[in-house]
Each structure stands twice: as structure tokens, then as C-alpha cells.
Motif scaffolding. Structure first.
Motif, PDB file in Angstrom:
ATOM      1  N   ASN A 236       0.791  -0.974  -0.183  1.00  0.00           N
ATOM      2  CA  ASN A 236       0.062   0.055   0.019  1.00  0.00           C
ATOM      3  C   ASN A 236       0.917   1.186  -0.087  1.00  0.00           C
ATOM      4  O   ASN A 236       1.866   1.304   0.652  1.00  0.00           O
ATOM      5  N   ILE A 237       0.502   2.327  -0.763  1.00  0.00           N
ATOM      6  CA  ILE A 237       1.312   3.300  -1.127  1.00  0.00           C
ATOM      7  C   ILE A 237       0.539   4.783  -0.495  1.00  0.00           C
ATOM      8  O   ILE A 237      -0.779   4.752  -0.349  1.00  0.00           O
ATOM      9  N   ILE A 238       1.508   5.744  -0.474  1.00  0.00           N
ATOM     10  CA  ILE A 238       0.875   7.319  -0.433  1.00  0.00           C
ATOM     11  C   ILE A 238       0.757   7.622  -2.144  1.00  0.00           C
ATOM     12  O   ILE A 238       1.955   7.494  -2.571  1.00  0.00           O
ATOM     13  N   ALA A 239      -0.247   8.043  -2.553  1.00  0.00           N
ATOM     14  CA  ALA A 239      -0.453   8.399  -3.799  1.00  0.00           C
ATOM     15  C   ALA A 239      -0.720   9.703  -3.766  1.00  0.00           C
ATOM     16  O   ALA A 239      -1.383  10.338  -3.227  1.00  0.00           O
ATOM     17  N   VAL A 240      -0.083  10.436  -4.865  1.00  0.00           N
ATOM     18  CA  VAL A 240      -0.345  12.023  -4.939  1.00  0.00           C
ATOM     19  C   VAL A 240      -0.338  12.241  -6.473  1.00  0.00           C
ATOM     20  O   VAL A 240      -0.304  11.295  -7.361  1.00  0.00           O
ATOM     21  N   ARG A 241      -0.481  13.339  -6.825  1.00  0.00           N
ATOM     22  CA  ARG A 241      -0.531  14.012  -8.264  1.00  0.00           C
ATOM     23  C   ARG A 241       0.847  14.066  -8.806  1.00  0.00           C
ATOM     24  O   ARG A 241       1.642  14.442  -7.902  1.00  0.00           O
ATOM     25  N   LYS A 242       1.094  13.866 -10.145  1.00  0.00           N
ATOM     26  CA  LYS A 242       2.217  13.947 -10.542  1.00  0.00           C
ATOM     27  C   LYS A 242       3.064  14.972 -10.453  1.00  0.00           C
ATOM     28  O   LYS A 242       2.413  16.472 -10.520  1.00  0.00           O
ATOM     29  N   GLY A 243       4.311  14.961  -9.541  1.00  0.00           N
ATOM     30  CA  GLY A 243       4.938  16.338  -9.463  1.00  0.00           C
ATOM     31  C   GLY A 243       4.964  16.477  -7.928  1.00  0.00           C
ATOM     32  O   GLY A 243       5.898  16.846  -7.211  1.00  0.00           O
ATOM     33  N   ASP A 244       3.754  16.034  -7.407  1.00  0.00           N
ATOM     34  CA  ASP A 244       3.794  16.529  -5.934  1.00  0.00           C
ATOM     35  C   ASP A 244       4.436  15.526  -4.966  1.00  0.00           C
ATOM     36  O   ASP A 244       4.617  15.875  -3.839  1.00  0.00           O
ATOM     37  N   GLN A 245       5.191  14.359  -5.386  1.00  0.00           N
ATOM     38  CA  GLN A 245       5.967  13.571  -4.849  1.00  0.00           C
ATOM     39  C   GLN A 245       7.211  14.057  -4.322  1.00  0.00           C
ATOM     40  O   GLN A 245       7.794  13.939  -3.577  1.00  0.00           O
ATOM     41  N   ASN A 246       7.489  15.523  -4.942  1.00  0.00           N
ATOM     42  CA  ASN A 246       8.763  16.037  -4.561  1.00  0.00           C
ATOM     43  C   ASN A 246       8.466  17.132  -3.631  1.00  0.00           C
ATOM     44  O   ASN A 246       9.408  17.802  -3.273  1.00  0.00           O
ATOM     45  N   LYS A 247       7.223  17.488  -3.266  1.00  0.00           N
ATOM     46  CA  LYS A 247       6.917  18.420  -2.193  1.00  0.00           C
ATOM     47  C   LYS A 247       7.399  18.025  -1.015  1.00  0.00           C
ATOM     48  O   LYS A 247       7.531  16.797  -0.653  1.00  0.00           O
ATOM     49  N   LYS A 248       8.069  19.120  -0.055  1.00  0.00           N
ATOM     50  CA  LYS A 248       8.615  18.819   1.246  1.00  0.00           C
ATOM     51  C   LYS A 248       7.490  17.959   2.115  1.00  0.00           C
ATOM     52  O   LYS A 248       7.781  17.198   2.721  1.00  0.00           O
ATOM     53  N   ALA A 249       6.218  18.344   2.303  1.00  0.00           N
ATOM     54  CA  ALA A 249       5.397  17.959   3.204  1.00  0.00           C
ATOM     55  C   ALA A 249       5.141  16.494   2.863  1.00  0.00           C
ATOM     56  O   ALA A 249       5.032  15.817   3.821  1.00  0.00           O
ATOM     57  N   ILE A 250       5.018  16.233   1.607  1.00  0.00           N
ATOM     58  CA  ILE A 250       4.795  14.713   1.186  1.00  0.00           C
ATOM     59  C   ILE A 250       5.975  13.883   1.588  1.00  0.00           C
ATOM     60  O   ILE A 250       5.624  12.836   2.162  1.00  0.00           O
ATOM     61  N   LYS A 251       7.294  14.562   1.249  1.00  0.00           N
ATOM     62  CA  LYS A 251       8.500  13.624   1.543  1.00  0.00           C
ATOM     63  C   LYS A 251       8.581  13.504   2.914  1.00  0.00           C
ATOM     64  O   LYS A 251       8.931  12.495   3.563  1.00  0.00           O
ATOM     65  N   GLU A 252       8.316  14.474   3.918  1.00  0.00           N
ATOM     66  CA  GLU A 252       7.980  14.265   5.371  1.00  0.00           C
ATOM     67  C   GLU A 252       7.108  13.470   5.816  1.00  0.00           C
ATOM     68  O   GLU A 252       7.359  12.480   6.800  1.00  0.00           O
ATOM     69  N   LEU A 253       5.961  13.282   4.804  1.00  0.00           N
ATOM     70  CA  LEU A 253       4.960  12.288   5.343  1.00  0.00           C
ATOM     71  C   LEU A 253       5.209  11.038   5.127  1.00  0.00           C
ATOM     72  O   LEU A 253       5.351  10.027   6.079  1.00  0.00           O
ATOM     73  N   VAL A 254       5.888  10.820   4.193  1.00  0.00           N
ATOM     74  CA  VAL A 254       6.302   9.334   3.843  1.00  0.00           C
ATOM     75  C   VAL A 254       7.466   8.977   5.026  1.00  0.00           C
ATOM     76  O   VAL A 254       7.671   7.695   5.307  1.00  0.00           O
ATOM     77  N   SER A 255       8.455   9.950   4.988  1.00  0.00           N
ATOM     78  CA  SER A 255       9.489   9.813   5.878  1.00  0.00           C
ATOM     79  C   SER A 255       8.874   9.359   7.400  1.00  0.00           C
ATOM     80  O   SER A 255       9.641   8.607   7.820  1.00  0.00           O
ATOM     81  N   VAL A 256       7.956  10.076   7.886  1.00  0.00           N
ATOM     82  CA  VAL A 256       7.493   9.843   9.270  1.00  0.00           C
ATOM     83  C   VAL A 256       6.774   8.257   9.289  1.00  0.00           C
ATOM     84  O   VAL A 256       6.996   7.554  10.276  1.00  0.00           O
ATOM     85  N   LEU A 257       6.265   7.875   8.042  1.00  0.00           N
ATOM     86  CA  LEU A 257       5.439   6.792   8.196  1.00  0.00           C
ATOM     87  C   LEU A 257       6.803   5.569   7.864  1.00  0.00           C
ATOM     88  O   LEU A 257       6.079   4.378   8.162  1.00  0.00           O
ATOM     89  N   HIS A 258       7.757   5.939   7.467  1.00  0.00           N
ATOM     90  CA  HIS A 258       8.789   4.984   7.443  1.00  0.00           C
ATOM     91  C   HIS A 258       9.736   4.887   8.802  1.00  0.00           C
ATOM     92  O   HIS A 258      10.375   4.034   8.851  1.00  0.00           O
ATOM     93  N   SER A 259       9.257   5.727   9.867  1.00  0.00           N
ATOM     94  CA  SER A 259      10.038   5.844  10.907  1.00  0.00           C
ATOM     95  C   SER A 259       9.823   4.563  11.724  1.00  0.00           C
ATOM     96  O   SER A 259       8.889   3.778  11.703  1.00  0.00           O
ATOM     97  N   LYS A 260      10.884   4.463  12.832  1.00  0.00           N
ATOM     98  CA  LYS A 260      10.810   3.242  13.529  1.00  0.00           C
ATOM     99  C   LYS A 260       9.566   3.219  14.602  1.00  0.00           C
ATOM    100  O   LYS A 260       9.050   2.272  14.671  1.00  0.00           O
ATOM    101  N   GLU A 261       9.315   4.711  15.036  1.00  0.00           N
ATOM    102  CA  GLU A 261       7.994   4.591  15.877  1.00  0.00           C
ATOM    103  C   GLU A 261       6.845   4.065  15.208  1.00  0.00           C
ATOM    104  O   GLU A 261       6.096   3.391  15.865  1.00  0.00           O
ATOM    105  N   ILE A 262       6.668   4.507  13.975  1.00  0.00           N
ATOM    106  CA  ILE A 262       5.384   3.875  13.273  1.00  0.00           C
ATOM    107  C   ILE A 262       5.330   2.664  12.796  1.00  0.00           C
ATOM    108  O   ILE A 262       4.666   1.893  12.741  1.00  0.00           O
ATOM    109  N   GLN A 263       6.735   2.021  12.439  1.00  0.00           N
ATOM    110  CA  GLN A 263       6.894   0.714  12.160  1.00  0.00           C
ATOM    111  C   GLN A 263       6.375  -0.269  13.461  1.00  0.00           C
ATOM    112  O   GLN A 263       5.922  -1.325  13.334  1.00  0.00           O
ATOM    113  N   THR A 264       6.908   0.266  14.274  1.00  0.00           N
ATOM    114  CA  THR A 264       6.864  -0.365  15.670  1.00  0.00           C
ATOM    115  C   THR A 264       5.285  -0.476  16.090  1.00  0.00           C
ATOM    116  O   THR A 264       4.742  -1.481  16.451  1.00  0.00           O
ATOM    117  N   PHE A 265       4.529   0.701  15.990  1.00  0.00           N
ATOM    118  CA  PHE A 265       3.222   0.834  16.160  1.00  0.00           C
ATOM    119  C   PHE A 265       2.361  -0.107  15.300  1.00  0.00           C
ATOM    120  O   PHE A 265       1.598  -1.029  15.722  1.00  0.00           O
TER     121      PHE A 265
END
Length: 279
Positions: A236-265
Motif C-alpha cells: 500500500n502506498i501514498i499516492a499523489v498527483r504527478k510532481g507532488d511527490q517532490n513536495k517537502k510536506a509529502i516527503k516528510e509524510l512518507v519519512s514519518v510513516l517509514h520511521s521506527k516509531e510508526i513501524q513499531t506501532f
């Protein structure tokens, strides 16, 4: 006099630049993004991630959807900044059918798909000609066939891409697989009502998405007759409109979802029914 005028102009220009800089910094540090998601587990995971994003200056709003069509429509029409409910084969099919250009911004988790039965306690007990109830999500057909193949109930034909395999027939025979157990596939239904259909148990086998299985209080590791493994290509993925995958907020969202805290949860809350992905 001239020096005073020049000094005043320079000072004014400096104040304008400072104000602009402060305004830009504020907008970068205080962003709000709205993400559409299925109720379980997607919205639950996002709500756990929200405080972590808040620390990064990003407010996360979660809009819950109960189907698999509206989240992409809302994203394409810019009602959402992203959505989180689908895997790549589903997204690819949606783009093809709707001429949209939505893209994958990051893989987050795998929900091992399950085959459930109230009539059979083991795969060995499955009778020849058993009925199978699946959803009307065509992008899942190959996934279901792969699961049934994993236990020898059918065999996808050589040269057929398993992910693209379907229930298509020609002259009364399935074109993409050999139906070893002569399984009878019933008229597909909406994935959200599969758990209810399973309770009523008109069919012998039910192919149910894990998010809907969890909502129905099923325990995939315990209740599924056949359960998908972690090597599944259906993350399952985070989907966005083309080009928005490079936006800082989207990158931060993905980074947080990949974090150890979320993976442990994810690991602790879903106990193997949902598996985190960190790529």
C-alpha cells in the motif's frame, strides 16, 4: 539630503525583504495537508503519525473513505493532497481507466490478502468444484489467483503475468489459468461487503482484503485459510498527483510513516495482519 533618502530607501527595502523572508519561513513551517484514507488500518496509522508531523511544522488532516473509487477522484480533483488506501496495480489500473496521472510517493505497508472459509478447516479439505466469492476490484484478480495457486488449487499458465491474470474465459474455459480444482467463481461483489457475505457463508471460499477483514474483527493470521506473505508486490502506498511527490510536506509524510516509531506501532497493533515497508 540625498544620503538620507538613499538610507531610507535601503532601510525600507531591507524591511520588505525581512518581512518576505519571515512570511515564506512561516508558510514552510506551518503547512496543512489533507490525506484520504481507508478507515483501517490506513487512517489509524496516519493518526498515529500526525503528532510526529506536527513537530516538523506540518498539520495532518485525515479524511476517511469507505470505498476504493472516491479517494482517487478526490485526489485528482485536488480535494486531497494525497491518499493512502491502495497498491500500485490498483493505481495503475485506475490511471489507465480514468486517464489520470496519479503516482506513487512511497510504499508504506503490506496487508496480507486472505482466503477465508467457514466450511473448510484446511486447504486439503477444499472440495472439487468449491465456490469462490471475490470482489469486483479487477486489479485484485491476479492477486487472488496467485494465492489459490500457492496451495495448488489452480495453476496460472506459462507466459501469463500473474499480476495481470484475470478470470477471462473463452469457450467456457479460463484463458489465464488451469482450473485444477474446478473452482466456481461467483459474481464479484463490492469489497466492503465481503466480510458480511462471509458471515452469511453462501460460498465456500472468500477472498477478503485485510483492511475489511480487520473491520469485521477477523484475525488474518488465525482465521485465514490461505494468507499472503511479506514478499507480496501489493504494498500500500501514498499516492499523489504527478510532481507532488517532490513536495517537502509529502516527503516528510512518507519519512514519518517509514520511521521506527510508526513501524513499531504497526507491528504491535496489527500483530502480523499488517506488515510495515521501509522503502
Amino acid at each position: 539630503m540625498k544620503k538620507s533618502i538613499i538610507l531610507a530607501v535601503v532601510l525600507a527595502f531591507t524591511l520588505i525583504l525581512t518581512a518576505c523572508g519571515q512570511s515564506t519561513g512561516k508558510s514552510e513551517k506551518n503547512q496543512t495537508i489533507t490525506v484520504g484514507a481507508s478507515a483501517v488500518p490506513h487512517a489509524e496509522i496516519l493518526k498515529k503519525a500526525a503528532p510526529l508531523l506536527k513537530k516538523k511544522g506540518i498539520t495532518l488532516k485525515v479524511k476517511v473513505f469507505q470505498d476504493y473509487v472516491l479517494p482517487n477522484k478526490a485526489l485528482a480533483s485536488k480535494q486531497l493532497d494525497a491518499n493512502y488506501f491502495q497498491h500500485i496495480p490498483f493505481l495503475d489500473l485506475y490511471n489507465k481507466q480514468n486517464k489520470t496521472d496519479l503516482v506513487n510517493a512511497g510504499k508504506i505497508h503490506i496487508e496480507p490478502f486472505g482466503i477465508y472459509s467457514k466450511k473448510f478447516k484446511s486447504v486439503d479439505a477444499v472440495k472439487d468444484g468449491a465456490t469462490v466469492q471475490i470482489s469486483n476490484n479487477k486489479s485484485e484478480q491476479g492477486r487472488i489467483l496467485l494465492l489459490l495457486q500457492s496451495k495448488g488449487l489452480l495453476k496460472i499458465k506459462s507466459g501469463i503475468d500473474p499480476i495481470s491474470a484475470t478470470l477471462a474465459q473463452k469457450n467456457g474455459k479460463y484463458t489465464d489459468f488451469d482450473n485444477i480444482k474446478h473452482l466456481k467463481f461467483l459474481q464479484p461483489i463490492d469489497p466492503a461487503i465481503l466480510p458480511k457475505a462471509y458471515v452469511n457463508s453462501a460460498a465456500d471460499l472468500y477472498a477478503i482484503n485485510t483492511n475489511f477483514a480487520l473491520q469485521a474483527k477477523l484475525q488474518p493470521k488465525k482465521d485465514a485459510l490461505i494468507l499472503e506473505g511479506a514478499s507480496s508486490p501489493y504494498a500500500n502506498i501514498i499516492a499523489v498527483r504527478k510532481g507532488d511527490q517532490n513536495k517537502k510536506a509529502i516527503k516528510e509524510l512518507v519519512s514519518v510513516l517509514h520511521s521506527k516509531e510508526i513501524q513499531t506501532f504497526i507491528n504491535e497493533k496489527y500483530k502480523g495482519a499488517v506488515l510495515p515497508v521501509s522503502e
